[in-house]
Design a protein around this motif. Structure first.
Motif, PDB file in Angstrom:
ATOM      1  N   ALA A  49       0.820  -1.213   0.000  1.00  0.00           N
ATOM      2  CA  ALA A  49       0.000   0.000   0.000  1.00  0.00           C
ATOM      3  C   ALA A  49       0.853   1.262   0.000  1.00  0.00           C
ATOM      4  CB  ALA A  49      -0.936  -0.007   1.207  1.00  0.00           C
ATOM      5  N   ARG A  84      -0.170  -5.215   8.342  1.00  0.00           N
ATOM      6  CA  ARG A  84      -0.656  -4.917   6.996  1.00  0.00           C
ATOM      7  C   ARG A  84       0.344  -5.420   5.964  1.00  0.00           C
ATOM      8  NH1 ARG A  84       0.417   0.494   4.300  1.00  0.00           N
ATOM      9  NH2 ARG A  84       2.087  -0.902   3.657  1.00  0.00           N
ATOM     10  N   ARG A 142      -8.965  -5.267   9.624  1.00  0.00           N
ATOM     11  CA  ARG A 142      -9.582  -3.960   9.797  1.00  0.00           C
ATOM     12  C   ARG A 142      -9.981  -3.376   8.450  1.00  0.00           C
ATOM     13  NH1 ARG A 142      -5.389   0.643  10.135  1.00  0.00           N
ATOM     14  NH2 ARG A 142      -6.848   1.856  11.348  1.00  0.00           N
ATOM     15  N   GLN A 143     -11.006  -2.557   8.533  1.00  0.00           N
ATOM     16  CA  GLN A 143     -11.654  -2.051   7.338  1.00  0.00           C
ATOM     17  C   GLN A 143     -10.732  -1.162   6.504  1.00  0.00           C
ATOM     18  OE1 GLN A 143     -13.343   1.386   7.689  1.00  0.00           O
ATOM     19  NE2 GLN A 143     -14.279   1.339   5.662  1.00  0.00           N
ATOM     20  N   GLU A 144      -9.762  -0.519   7.169  1.00  0.00           N
ATOM     21  CA  GLU A 144      -8.881   0.411   6.469  1.00  0.00           C
ATOM     22  C   GLU A 144      -7.869  -0.287   5.565  1.00  0.00           C
ATOM     23  OE1 GLU A 144      -9.776   0.482   9.575  1.00  0.00           O
ATOM     24  OE2 GLU A 144     -10.323   2.493  10.198  1.00  0.00           O
ATOM     25  N   TYR A 145      -7.832  -1.631   5.555  1.00  0.00           N
ATOM     26  CA  TYR A 145      -6.833  -2.356   4.768  1.00  0.00           C
ATOM     27  C   TYR A 145      -7.470  -3.152   3.629  1.00  0.00           C
ATOM     28  CZ  TYR A 145      -3.389  -1.572   8.553  1.00  0.00           C
ATOM     29  OH  TYR A 145      -2.534  -1.041   9.475  1.00  0.00           O
ATOM     30  N   GLN A 187     -14.410  -8.751   7.774  1.00  0.00           N
ATOM     31  CA  GLN A 187     -13.898  -7.396   7.699  1.00  0.00           C
ATOM     32  C   GLN A 187     -14.403  -6.566   8.867  1.00  0.00           C
ATOM     33  OE1 GLN A 187     -14.584  -5.998   3.702  1.00  0.00           O
ATOM     34  NE2 GLN A 187     -13.285  -4.221   4.076  1.00  0.00           N
ATOM     35  N   GLY A 188     -13.514  -5.811   9.468  1.00  0.00           N
ATOM     36  CA  GLY A 188     -13.915  -4.904  10.534  1.00  0.00           C
ATOM     37  C   GLY A 188     -14.674  -3.729   9.945  1.00  0.00           C
ATOM     38  N   ALA A 189     -15.273  -2.924  10.835  1.00  0.00           N
ATOM     39  CA  ALA A 189     -16.067  -1.806  10.334  1.00  0.00           C
ATOM     40  C   ALA A 189     -15.627  -0.488  10.951  1.00  0.00           C
ATOM     41  CB  ALA A 189     -17.552  -2.059  10.596  1.00  0.00           C
ATOM     42  N   GLY A 190     -14.395  -0.475  11.451  1.00  0.00           N
ATOM     43  CA  GLY A 190     -13.872   0.786  11.965  1.00  0.00           C
ATOM     44  C   GLY A 190     -14.130   0.987  13.440  1.00  0.00           C
ATOM     45  N   ALA A 191     -13.402   0.261  14.289  1.00  0.00           N
ATOM     46  CA  ALA A 191     -13.487   0.453  15.735  1.00  0.00           C
ATOM     47  C   ALA A 191     -12.221  -0.124  16.339  1.00  0.00           C
ATOM     48  CB  ALA A 191     -14.717  -0.233  16.321  1.00  0.00           C
ATOM     49  N   ARG A 235     -20.890   5.447  20.221  1.00  0.00           N
ATOM     50  CA  ARG A 235     -19.950   4.804  21.148  1.00  0.00           C
ATOM     51  C   ARG A 235     -19.180   5.854  21.942  1.00  0.00           C
ATOM     52  NH1 ARG A 235     -15.816   3.156  16.473  1.00  0.00           N
ATOM     53  NH2 ARG A 235     -14.423   4.945  16.564  1.00  0.00           N
ATOM     54  N   ILE A 283     -22.746  -7.446  10.279  1.00  0.00           N
ATOM     55  CA  ILE A 283     -21.799  -6.362   9.996  1.00  0.00           C
ATOM     56  C   ILE A 283     -21.309  -6.458   8.557  1.00  0.00           C
ATOM     57  CG2 ILE A 283     -19.540  -5.411  10.629  1.00  0.00           C
ATOM     58  CD1 ILE A 283     -20.159  -6.388  13.517  1.00  0.00           C
ATOM     59  N   GLN A 284     -21.058  -7.689   8.084  1.00  0.00           N
ATOM     60  CA  GLN A 284     -20.596  -7.860   6.702  1.00  0.00           C
ATOM     61  C   GLN A 284     -21.658  -7.398   5.703  1.00  0.00           C
ATOM     62  OE1 GLN A 284     -17.217  -8.900   6.515  1.00  0.00           O
ATOM     63  NE2 GLN A 284     -17.625  -8.543   8.683  1.00  0.00           N
ATOM     64  N   LEU A 299     -21.709  -3.676   5.701  1.00  0.00           N
ATOM     65  CA  LEU A 299     -20.530  -3.171   4.985  1.00  0.00           C
ATOM     66  C   LEU A 299     -20.747  -3.232   3.475  1.00  0.00           C
ATOM     67  CD1 LEU A 299     -17.463  -4.653   6.943  1.00  0.00           C
ATOM     68  CD2 LEU A 299     -17.899  -2.227   6.526  1.00  0.00           C
ATOM     69  N   TYR A 358     -19.823   1.644  14.659  1.00  0.00           N
ATOM     70  CA  TYR A 358     -18.663   1.489  13.779  1.00  0.00           C
ATOM     71  C   TYR A 358     -18.528   2.693  12.852  1.00  0.00           C
ATOM     72  CZ  TYR A 358     -18.595  -3.382  15.285  1.00  0.00           C
ATOM     73  OH  TYR A 358     -18.534  -4.526  16.028  1.00  0.00           O
ATOM     74  N   LYS A 359     -17.262   3.096  12.685  1.00  0.00           N
ATOM     75  CA  LYS A 359     -16.999   4.307  11.916  1.00  0.00           C
ATOM     76  C   LYS A 359     -17.267   4.155  10.415  1.00  0.00           C
ATOM     77  CE  LYS A 359     -13.848   7.803  12.983  1.00  0.00           C
ATOM     78  NZ  LYS A 359     -12.489   8.316  13.155  1.00  0.00           N
ATOM     79  N   ALA A 360     -17.284   2.934   9.919  1.00  0.00           N
ATOM     80  CA  ALA A 360     -17.409   2.736   8.475  1.00  0.00           C
ATOM     81  C   ALA A 360     -18.809   3.058   7.963  1.00  0.00           C
ATOM     82  CB  ALA A 360     -17.050   1.292   8.124  1.00  0.00           C
ATOM     83  N   PHE A 361     -19.772   3.105   8.863  1.00  0.00           N
ATOM     84  CA  PHE A 361     -21.153   3.281   8.416  1.00  0.00           C
ATOM     85  C   PHE A 361     -21.580   4.738   8.465  1.00  0.00           C
ATOM     86  CE2 PHE A 361     -21.280  -1.061  10.462  1.00  0.00           C
ATOM     87  CZ  PHE A 361     -21.162  -1.727   9.253  1.00  0.00           C
ATOM     88  N   CYS A 395       0.205   3.799   6.141  1.00  0.00           N
ATOM     89  CA  CYS A 395       1.199   4.302   5.194  1.00  0.00           C
ATOM     90  C   CYS A 395       2.079   5.315   5.911  1.00  0.00           C
ATOM     91  CB  CYS A 395       0.532   4.967   3.993  1.00  0.00           C
ATOM     92  SG  CYS A 395      -0.467   3.856   3.036  1.00  0.00           S
TER      93      CYS A 395
END
Lengths: 640, 197, 150
Positions: free
Chosen positions: A34, A226, A257-260, A297-301, B149, C21-22, C25, C60-63, C120
């Motif tokens: 990445a 990662r 994790r979702q960021e990857y 996959q995680g969702a950001g936590a 949260r 969750i999946q 997503l 969750y932050k992704a949503f 990164c």
């Protein structure tokens, strides 16, 4: 693809792959991690493919996008085999020259080589670069040799031979014993011995068990997991399957994790490939052992990196940690025995099985065996991933491998262990890196983040930054963490903004004690560490902020002023032009003065003032000298 | 009939397999303060007020008694300087939200907590979760739940469900240690179903 | 996003509550936000109470529970980027787009979020726009890059 049904077939298959490959054929490896992709590796890969086609070399040259070798700072990285010539910072425009010179003429393109900033010496081979030379790369070494999307590349490098050995040459108990003997400790946080964790699950009465990869690498500033998952996904899979065999689990989960996204893509592909070869599925290699793997996959936590929160998230629920006092290796996912280890821990397993626990325990210290990958970032010359034997000193990592601090600044502290870790000051640079050593110094190993800070870093601000991070990431279930961190963040913000009062340190200590002693999970219990360690080593900075309204590092915006020394200012106009808010008065031949009312303390004037004048200074904790009277501002320039 | 014995504050207490320290203490008439505990609900372990000191195999540690399983021979202390200090901090943190809540005021007196120790917060809710869990576990109505949260976490009614079931139930109102829950419901009701003037 | 498409996604995950969750997503990545209708449908099909879905969708932050802009800008504020000046990059993006983290502009052009580490770290400060990572950014470069998006 045909299934591989036995270790003998695996061996034959591997020989088949190697037979088709001529080691003398030039192979151009371009890092497709990445980091390098962010630096334009995609265009470089495309340019190589186009140029090879245009020059009619397609049959004679191999190109591959590989995993991350760790030297991201200087990407995109290209290594040309068999000579192992290493080019750094390659762009698409460099590609024709590389093909013509290096591939056809076997000449080295000098300007793309690493140059030692100290000696000016060039390094042709990857292994000659000081950044790599002082490392011991056992886990991450294959990243640059493998096309991260090719199982054949992994097999060619003896991939899955540890699995074959474990499944057909060893009993599950022997595998467990080997891992226990290696004293492999978890590379994700607390450093719990993996073998003992495995044994607990194995001995649990419940028959259905799980093995889980924690790839929720949440510590900001850490990216070794990662790199491994993206670059060498099969090594993680192989470790996981071996772990499943050792404890009697037939199902494995990989929580990414979702960021990857690239890591998800590569590991998902790896699972498909391994399935097609029969290395995952029913009756693996004819051993009778069945195993399947699911990617989640995680969702950001961030809190989902905590083991019980990760398991609740895997069950499809809100990732809050469980309040129970039962270890997850006994009652974990769906209340069944579950072994959770992080990516790097699993990646060590095939090495231990192949080379033996005795080989593994030769490396490292009494309490910490093997190597550890650190992510060396911050105010450091060579940013990137470094794999070193446990027991190496912090000084060697930061100065020998990292190349020291940029711009001649002084080293102040290194923050290890992520948000839950602590800061280690300069007088402890001789500290040997290991799980227990770092904990004793008030920090921790964590997942291996190492953030280097120089003299310009304010340690109160560092504490505030991490507490802010954790306030945002707290799940909010228990009071000491949710409310305690909220109040700690307010107090620390007050201190850095010049509103600190007597008693603040004591109130912070009160909150920190409650969080450490009474929080529900590891996030809350370890959250005060950045505060404790900065207070322990840099108490004077806290006191200066509170009592003198002074930031010793000259970093906290609200506590500093920029001042132009009238004796040094040569009225060059550079700062006045660059100031975004027009806060600098003065003109040609008129000494410049900062209007303190207008100034937003962005620091632009300080950065642009030519070094030969060095007229802009930062002031903290004392009044700004009154501007010199207007009539004295004119300077008559002396002729030389 | 008890399965085995443990010691709480010097008293020998009999317990059954599977009981928590808190349950054992309550049966023996030994008081441990709680805010998020309710006998009809699964242990939550959120408020941490019921923290106690246990001694087991020569090691002393702090645990929350509403979750920690009673073990034979365990030595439990429900008060100590450290326990009191932590309870005081917890109370002071919660009183930044609900400084006048009667149960908090009473406990503050016991533990010497200062309601003005920390800067005040705008919401009264102390996130004990009694309303949410009672609605879910006992009533199975799922009319009120948590959202978000960390420090942004709140309770929220689902208007469509609340409109149907809440007026006839309201069993969660007396559970709330602050008056926040009722206020939230009244607000939901007035926003979602304004009465025609 | 119509109900049929949501049903397809749910079916792809075998209608398992553990895949909640999946599923969310997948809907989020296709639709860029989760509408109340979508959440309600998922709840009905998986037989999960709406209170739990609402908690997950906000935890969750992704949503996102509001429509996102055409371009999603993520500013890394992880430690490595922080010590290399991520705050100044964030300030620039706020100025150029006129929105704060967590917001979307009126034209639905940009949505701005901060993230805690994109991994990164060697390239900090890092800005990610629609999945493409831009490394070693300065405030000026960041403003220029944003101009390329319509």
């Amino acid at each position: 693809m045909s299934q591989i049904n036995s270790p003998a077939e695996l061996d034959a298959f591997r020989k088949g792959i190697l037979a088709k490959r001529d080691p003398e054929t030039p192979c151009i490896s371009i890092c497709a991690g990445a980091g390098c992709i962010a630096s334009g590796a995609d265009e470089v890969i495309a340019a190589f493919e186009a140029e090879i086609g245009a020059q009619g070399l397609a049959a004679n040259v191999v190109t591959k996008g590989t995993g991350c070798p760790g030297f991201c700072e200087r990407g995109p990285i290209v290594v040309i085999y068999p000579e192992e010539i290493c080019y750094l910072g390659v762009t698409a425009e460099d590609v024709p020259e590389i093909i013509t010179e290096t591939i056809k003429e076997k000449r080295v393109v000098d300007r793309l080589l690493f140059e030692d900033p100290a000696t000016g010496e060039k390094a042709v081979h990857e292994s000659d670069i000081p950044f790599y030379r002082n490392q011991e790369r056992n886990v991450i070494c294959n990243n640059i040799k493998i096309d991260s999307k090719s199982i054949d590349d992994y097999l060619a490098l003896d991939g899955y031979s540890a699995l074959a050995k474990a499944l057909t040459g060893m009993t599950d108990e022997e595998v467990l014993e080997e891992v226990k003997k290696s004293n492999l400790r978890g590379r994700g946080g607390a450093g719990f011995p993996a073998g003992i964790k495995w044994e607990g699950s194995r001995n649990a009465a419940e028959k259905t068990k799980y093995v889980i990869v924690n790839a929720d690498e949440g510590d900001p500033g850490a990216f070794m997991d990662r790199a491994l998952l993206e670059g060498n996904p099969h090594s993680i899979l192989e470790g996981l399957i071996i772990g499943g065999y050792a404890i009697g689990a037939h199902e494995g989960y990989i929580y990414v994790r979702q960021e990857y996204p690239l890591a998800v893509e590569n590991i998902t592909l790896a699972i498909e490939q391994a399935g097609a070869y029969g290395l995952i599925g029913k009756n693996i290699l004819g051993s009778g052992f069945d195993f399947k793997v699911i990617v989640h996959q995680g969702a950001g936590a961030f809190v989902c990196g905590e083991s019980t929160a990760l398991m609740t998230a895997l069950e499809g629920r809100v990732g809050e940690p469980r309040p129970k006092y039962v270890r997850s290796n006994i009652k974990g996912l769906w209340n069944r025995p579950s072994v959770l280890n992080n990516v790097e821990t699993w990646a060590n397993v095939p090495l231990i099985i192949n080379k033996g626990a005795d080989w593994f325990t030769q490396i490292g210290t009494e309490g910490s065996k093997g190597t550890k990958i650190f992510s060396l970032v911050g105010k450091i010359n060579n940013t990137g991933l470094v794999e070193v034997p446990m027991g190496i000193s912090l000084k060697d990592i930061i100065f020998k491998i990292g190349g020291g601090i940029p711009n001649g600044k002084a080293f102040k502290a290194v923050q290890t262990g992520g948000p839950s870790g602590g800061c280690i000051p300069a007088d402890q640079l001789d500290l040997e890196v290991g799980f227990d050593e770092l904990t004793r110094a008030g920090s921790m190993m964590g997942s291996g983040g190492m953030i280097v800070m120089d003299e310009d870093t304010c340690m109160v601000d560092v504490a505030r930054y991490f507490i802010n991070f954790l306030t945002d990431e707290s799940c909010g279930k228990c009071v000491p963490c949710r409310e305690g961190l909220r109040q700690m963040h307010k107090i620390l913000t007050d201190i850095t903004e010049g509103n600190g009062k007597e008693g603040d340190i004591e109130r912070l200590e009160q909150l920190a004690e409650a969080a450490r002693e009474a929080s529900l999970c590891a996030l809350g219990k370890s959250a005060p560490n950045p505060f404790f360690s900065t207070l322990r080593y840099f108490r004077d900075e806290y006191e200066a902020h509170i009592r003198e309204k002074r930031c010793p590092a000259l970093s906290c915006k609200e506590l500093i002023a920029y001042y132009i020394d009238p004796d040094k200012c040569r009225a060059c106009m550079i700062c006045a032009r660059k100031c975004p808010v027009n806060a600098i008065e003065g003109g040609k031949k008129t000494i410049h003065v900062v209007d303190q009312e207008k100034c937003t303390r962005c620091g632009t004037c300080f950065e642009v003032c030519p070094a030969r004048f060095n007229a802009v200074t930062k002031i903290s904790g004392q009044p700004v000298p009154a501007p010199i009277p207007v009539k004295e501002r004119t300077i008559s320039r002396k002729s030389k | 009939m008890s399965d085995f014995h443990l010691e709480i504050d010097g008293n020998k207490v009999g317990v059954k397999e599977g009981e928590t320290i808190l349950e054992a203490a309550q049966q023996a008439g030994i008081y441990i303060p709680t805010l998020c505990h309710h006998e009809k609900l699964e242990p939550f372990g959120g408020c941490r007020m019921c923290i106690v000191e246990v001694e087991s195999r020569g090691r002393t540690k702090l645990v929350v008694s509403c979750v920690y399983p009673a073990e034979a021979g365990l030595v439990v202390r429900t008060r100590s300087e450290k326990i009191d200090r932590i309870r005081k901090t917890i109370l002071e943190l919660l009183m930044a939200h609900a400084p006048d809540s009667p149960p908090l005021v009473a406990l503050a007196k016991e533990y010497g907590a200062n309601k003005d120790q920390f800067e005040k917060e705008s919401s009264f809710c102390i996130h004990c979760g009694l309303c949410v869990r009672y609605c879910e576990e006992v009533k199975k109505n799922y009319a009120v739940g948590f959202v978000d949260r960390g420090v942004r976490k709140e309770i929220s009614f689902i208007p469509e469900i609340a409109a149907k079931v809440c007026n006839d139930c309201k069993e969660c109102f007396p559970l709330c240690p602050t008056s926040y829950l009722q206020a939230t419901f009244v607000l939901t009701e007035s926003l979602a179903f304004p009465t025609v003037p | 996003m119509d109900i049929d498409r949501i049903d397809q996604i749910i079916d792809r995950h075998q209608c398992e509550a553990s895949s909640l969750i999946q599923i969310l997503l997948d809907i989020q990545s296709e639709n860029h936000w989760l509408s109340k209708e979508a959440l309600t449908r998922v709840g009905e099909k998986l037989q999960v109470p709406f209170t739990r879905i609402q908690h997950i969708a906000t935890f969750y932050k992704a949503f996102s529970l509001v429509p996102k802009g055409r371009h999603e800008v993520h500013i890394c504020v992880g430690t490595a980027c922080h010590v290399r000046g991520a705050t100044r990059i964030l300030d620039t993006v706020k100025d150029v787009t006129g929105i704060m983290p967590g917001e979307t502009d009126m034209d639905l052009k940009f949505s701005l979020e901060t993230v805690n580490c994109l991994g990164c770290c060697a390239l900090g400060p890092v800005v990610e726009i629609d999945g493409k990572v831009h490394g070693k950014m300065s405030p000026g470069e960041t403003a220029d890059v944003l101009k390329n998006y319509e």
